[in-house]
Design a protein around this motif. Structure first.
Motif, mmCIF file in Angstrom:
data_model
loop_
_atom_site.group_PDB
_atom_site.id
_atom_site.type_symbol
_atom_site.label_atom_id
_atom_site.label_comp_id
_atom_site.label_asym_id
_atom_site.label_seq_id
_atom_site.Cartn_x
_atom_site.Cartn_y
_atom_site.Cartn_z
ATOM 1 N N GLU A 21 0.806 -1.306 -0.022
ATOM 2 C CA GLU A 21 -0.102 0.017 0.058
ATOM 3 C C GLU A 21 0.805 1.160 0.128
ATOM 4 O O GLU A 21 0.502 2.351 -0.498
ATOM 5 C CB GLU A 21 -0.993 0.047 1.234
ATOM 6 N N ALA A 22 1.919 1.032 0.650
ATOM 7 C CA ALA A 22 2.954 2.262 0.606
ATOM 8 C C ALA A 22 3.389 2.765 -0.539
ATOM 9 O O ALA A 22 3.654 3.637 -1.113
ATOM 10 C CB ALA A 22 4.058 2.066 1.704
ATOM 11 N N GLN A 23 3.883 1.525 -1.435
ATOM 12 C CA GLN A 23 4.492 1.914 -2.862
ATOM 13 C C GLN A 23 3.610 1.243 -3.742
ATOM 14 O O GLN A 23 3.752 -0.189 -3.752
ATOM 15 C CB GLN A 23 5.844 1.242 -2.785
ATOM 16 N N PRO A 24 3.320 1.888 -4.594
ATOM 17 C CA PRO A 24 2.206 1.430 -5.650
ATOM 18 C C PRO A 24 3.160 0.383 -6.640
ATOM 19 O O PRO A 24 4.292 0.804 -6.901
ATOM 20 C CB PRO A 24 1.682 2.784 -6.646
ATOM 21 N N ALA A 25 2.702 -0.862 -7.007
ATOM 22 C CA ALA A 25 3.226 -1.814 -7.700
ATOM 23 C C ALA A 25 3.052 -1.259 -9.306
ATOM 24 O O ALA A 25 1.975 -0.599 -9.549
ATOM 25 C CB ALA A 25 2.859 -3.116 -7.613
ATOM 26 N N GLY A 26 4.078 -1.732 -10.320
ATOM 27 C CA GLY A 26 3.537 -1.688 -11.465
ATOM 28 C C GLY A 26 4.608 -0.721 -12.329
ATOM 29 O O GLY A 26 5.590 -0.664 -11.804
ATOM 30 N N LEU A 27 4.218 -0.425 -13.445
ATOM 31 C CA LEU A 27 5.221 0.099 -14.165
ATOM 32 C C LEU A 27 4.876 1.744 -14.468
ATOM 33 O O LEU A 27 3.864 1.873 -14.549
ATOM 34 C CB LEU A 27 5.253 -0.386 -15.786
ATOM 35 N N ALA A 28 6.232 2.514 -14.300
ATOM 36 C CA ALA A 28 5.758 3.935 -14.470
ATOM 37 C C ALA A 28 6.905 4.346 -15.527
ATOM 38 O O ALA A 28 7.714 3.991 -15.548
ATOM 39 C CB ALA A 28 6.291 4.784 -13.151
ATOM 40 N N LEU A 29 6.072 5.169 -16.529
ATOM 41 C CA LEU A 29 6.822 5.518 -17.613
ATOM 42 C C LEU A 29 6.641 7.010 -17.704
ATOM 43 O O LEU A 29 5.668 7.759 -17.433
ATOM 44 C CB LEU A 29 6.184 5.035 -18.781
ATOM 45 N N GLU A 30 7.858 7.652 -17.698
ATOM 46 C CA GLU A 30 8.102 9.029 -17.847
ATOM 47 C C GLU A 30 8.784 9.526 -19.180
ATOM 48 O O GLU A 30 9.747 9.076 -19.657
ATOM 49 C CB GLU A 30 8.713 9.779 -16.696
ATOM 50 N N LEU A 31 8.016 10.410 -19.704
ATOM 51 C CA LEU A 31 8.896 11.071 -20.917
ATOM 52 C C LEU A 31 9.736 12.229 -20.392
ATOM 53 O O LEU A 31 9.316 13.049 -19.883
ATOM 54 C CB LEU A 31 7.720 11.679 -22.037
ATOM 55 N N ASN A 32 10.739 12.074 -20.495
ATOM 56 C CA ASN A 32 11.631 12.678 -19.581
ATOM 57 C C ASN A 32 12.292 13.993 -20.535
ATOM 58 O O ASN A 32 12.562 15.079 -20.045
ATOM 59 C CB ASN A 32 12.974 11.920 -19.238
ATOM 60 N N ARG A 33 12.538 13.749 -21.665
ATOM 61 C CA ARG A 33 13.126 14.793 -22.771
ATOM 62 C C ARG A 33 12.600 14.741 -24.059
ATOM 63 O O ARG A 33 12.516 13.395 -24.455
ATOM 64 C CB ARG A 33 14.598 14.748 -22.680
ATOM 65 N N ALA A 34 12.625 15.504 -24.760
ATOM 66 C CA ALA A 34 12.408 15.712 -26.237
ATOM 67 C C ALA A 34 13.213 16.673 -26.887
ATOM 68 O O ALA A 34 13.347 17.798 -26.624
ATOM 69 C CB ALA A 34 10.685 15.983 -26.586
ATOM 70 N N ASP A 35 14.279 16.033 -27.504
ATOM 71 C CA ASP A 35 15.307 16.864 -28.182
ATOM 72 C C ASP A 35 15.400 16.822 -29.655
ATOM 73 O O ASP A 35 15.251 15.765 -30.401
ATOM 74 C CB ASP A 35 16.680 16.385 -27.636
ATOM 75 N N PRO A 36 15.561 17.846 -30.628
ATOM 76 C CA PRO A 36 15.573 18.185 -31.678
ATOM 77 C C PRO A 36 16.760 17.497 -32.314
ATOM 78 O O PRO A 36 17.956 17.613 -31.665
ATOM 79 C CB PRO A 36 15.501 19.437 -32.220
ATOM 80 N N VAL A 37 16.677 16.426 -33.246
ATOM 81 C CA VAL A 37 18.058 15.892 -34.075
ATOM 82 C C VAL A 37 17.834 16.148 -35.594
ATOM 83 O O VAL A 37 16.491 16.634 -35.874
ATOM 84 C CB VAL A 37 17.897 14.392 -33.607
ATOM 85 N N GLU A 38 18.706 15.866 -36.288
ATOM 86 C CA GLU A 38 18.842 16.180 -37.481
ATOM 87 C C GLU A 38 17.674 15.565 -38.367
ATOM 88 O O GLU A 38 17.001 16.054 -39.304
ATOM 89 C CB GLU A 38 20.303 15.762 -38.183
ATOM 90 N N THR A 39 17.323 14.221 -37.976
ATOM 91 C CA THR A 39 16.111 13.598 -38.891
ATOM 92 C C THR A 39 14.818 13.706 -38.234
ATOM 93 O O THR A 39 13.864 13.319 -38.657
ATOM 94 C CB THR A 39 16.485 11.994 -38.567
ATOM 95 N N GLY A 40 14.595 14.347 -37.008
ATOM 96 C CA GLY A 40 13.436 14.661 -36.565
ATOM 97 C C GLY A 40 13.343 14.970 -34.889
ATOM 98 O O GLY A 40 13.916 15.895 -34.595
ATOM 99 N N CYS A 41 12.849 14.056 -34.175
ATOM 100 C CA CYS A 41 12.520 14.419 -32.651
ATOM 101 C C CYS A 41 13.178 13.313 -31.823
ATOM 102 O O CYS A 41 12.466 12.071 -32.054
ATOM 103 C CB CYS A 41 11.474 14.679 -32.120
ATOM 104 N N ARG A 42 14.073 13.369 -30.735
ATOM 105 C CA ARG A 42 14.392 12.225 -30.035
ATOM 106 C C ARG A 42 13.828 12.285 -28.755
ATOM 107 O O ARG A 42 13.956 13.471 -27.944
ATOM 108 C CB ARG A 42 16.057 12.269 -29.824
#
Length: 139
Positions: A21-42
């Motif tokens: 109950e103290a720590q939720p189980a499961g997966l957590a996904l964070e979009l941490n950064r979005a950086d321009p690169v020559e071909t598009g977006c990283r």
């Protein structure tokens, strides 16, 4: 009941949470950064396996929406494996679209989720998403 007893009872109950109950189980996904690169977006994601079993294959089918909110494409982000209680960073390049042209990403479904045993793990339950970037991430 005097106020001190009520407060003590409330604090005792709050401290009696089980670890699950103290720590939720499961997966957590964070979009941490979005950086321009020559071909598009990283895109840089941080995946955390909070309390579930070790996973050998995780993939998320994700819709990409342009700056105007119009659907642009679907991408199957193959995140690979992750141990129990572990975190990992993974980067993906979206070719042909700039970061400034992406308004949001929407995880449509978990397209693959396999544990170290032959039983498929249930990644969809408890999947939490967040974004530290200018692009929003939804599930």
């Amino acid at each position: 009941m005097p106020r001190t007893h009520v407060l003590a009872a409330a604090l005792t109950g709050a401290c009696a949470l089980s670890p699950a109950e103290a720590q939720p189980a499961g997966l957590a996904l964070e979009l941490n950064r979005a950086d321009p690169v020559e071909t598009g977006c990283r895109l840089t994601f941080v995946l955390h396996n909070a309390g579930g079993p070790a996973l050998v294959d995780v993939s998320l089918l994700t819709a990409v929406f342009d700056a105007g909110g119009t659907f642009d494409r679907q991408v199957d982000f193959r995140l690979g494996g992750i141990g129990a209680g572990r975190s990992k960073v993974q980067q993906f390049d979206l070719v042909g679209i700039g970061c400034e042209d992406i308004s949001r990403l929407m995880v449509e479904r978990v397209s693959a989720c396999a544990g170290e045993t032959d039983r498929p793990a249930d990644c969809a339950n408890g999947l939490a998403v967040s974004s530290a970037a200018a692009i929003s991430l939804e599930y």
